[in-house]
Design a protein around this motif. Sequence first.
Motif: not given
Length: 312
Positions: A65-69, A77-81, A110-111
């Motif tokens: 997440r930090s690398w992408l940011r 949202e929901g991709s980290d589940g 599911p998004v």
Amino acid sequence: MTRAVAGDALVVGEALIDVVHRADGTVDVHPGGSPANVALTLGRLGRPARLLTSFGGDAYGDRIRSWLRASDVSVVEGSDGAARTSVATARLSETGSATYEFELEWALPPVTLDPAETAVVHTGSIGSVLEPGATGVLSVLDAHRAHATVTYDPNLRPSLMGSAAAVAPRVDELVRRSDVVKVSDEDLAWLAPGRDPVDVARGWLALGPSLVVVTLGGEGAVAVTAQGVTGVPAERVEVVDTVGAGDSFMGALIDGLWHEGLLGAANRPALRAISGDAVERVLARCVRVAAITVSRAGANPPRRAELEATEL
């Protein structure tokens, strides 16, 4: 006549941690995954990009997440589940080429997405083949096609995907759904052994895409459209490794078509009629981005300012 490109890039597919074993015995650990690298390239080139993916809420996931940011890519949202973050082990030869081993699971979260927000939706590699997530990827493409250009890079991983005969029907299915396809000569050598890559590209063009690009490593790239075949040579650089080179090329391809005003469903007629000059401009930018990427370690594509500085 092209229309203004409205919306962002939605990239769908795996994000993972690469553990890279180099020929000199050193080991690097960094985020990666083919679709994630494409999203990263788009973010660095100044394009609004989102990644729909699956990783864990663990330390590796935080690192992704930090690398992408840091490259201006947002995560849907929901991709980290996921239960855990997937890992790919890459082993580099003395020439910098890579072979991969994987420990991963792929299930699309599911998004709820608004297709009207998207100018281009991209997928490829593991996420477009490995179930149960691959079926969800097809659904996302179908939901967005009325609004967005669809792009696809097979980026095949034989060690994970099974036989070429097993993978080929899914590849054809994705090619049929796509407006733009980018594929490497190495992928085609495995998928269609003994066949000329340009002939394969012509066959894929007949399935529906407007543009099929074959990358040829150190020999550059060639594109097939309804107007004909256009090729460009590679830029000569000292290669550190090839990790992420194809993904950065793919990101630059989307960026180039964006610059030409050819993304979005409304611009499909213009994309199908793309001129040889426009194709050459786009490919020239792609090989430059790939050359910068292979000149340094890991999947580290240039930012727009750095790229433009090389064009002065």
